[in-house]
Design an enzyme around this catalytic site. Sequence first.
Site, PDB file in Angstrom:
ATOM      1  N   CYS A  23      42.797  42.947  39.973  1.00 11.45           N
ATOM      2  CA  CYS A  23      42.380  43.371  38.639  1.00 11.45           C
ATOM      3  C   CYS A  23      40.851  43.411  38.521  1.00 11.45           C
ATOM      4  CB  CYS A  23      43.002  42.397  37.642  1.00 11.45           C
ATOM      5  SG  CYS A  23      42.191  42.294  36.064  1.00 11.45           S
ATOM      6  N   CYS A  26      39.301  41.274  35.729  1.00 10.17           N
ATOM      7  CA  CYS A  26      39.442  39.848  36.097  1.00 10.17           C
ATOM      8  C   CYS A  26      38.251  39.414  36.942  1.00 10.17           C
ATOM      9  CB  CYS A  26      40.725  39.618  36.895  1.00 10.17           C
ATOM     10  SG  CYS A  26      42.214  40.006  35.984  1.00 10.17           S
TER      11      CYS A  26
END
Length: 102
Positions: A23, A26
């Site tokens: 991600c 993230c």
Amino acid sequence: MGNFKEIIQSEEPVLVDFFAEWCGPCKMMKPVLQDLARQWGDKVRILKVDVDKNPKAAAQYRIQGVPTLIIFQKGQIKWRQSGFVNAQQLSKVLQQYTQQQA
């Protein structure tokens, strides 16, 4: 994952970052969380939970997207938000929960 339940029972706020290795946002959270850890020291605990490695936890807290940040205090969810959150916003939110203890 057994001690996760113990950790989130604490008096101090526990910020949990539900993330995934793949991600992009993230990865952007990582330096923000490192800054917060330095800034807040032991007043706040920060945990990272990889949703791919901990699917039960992801399911239990209904993590739909990553990153999802949740603040727990005394085992209860006090705040949650999905997506990137900058350090300033997170600090403001954390302040609300650390002042309650003083």
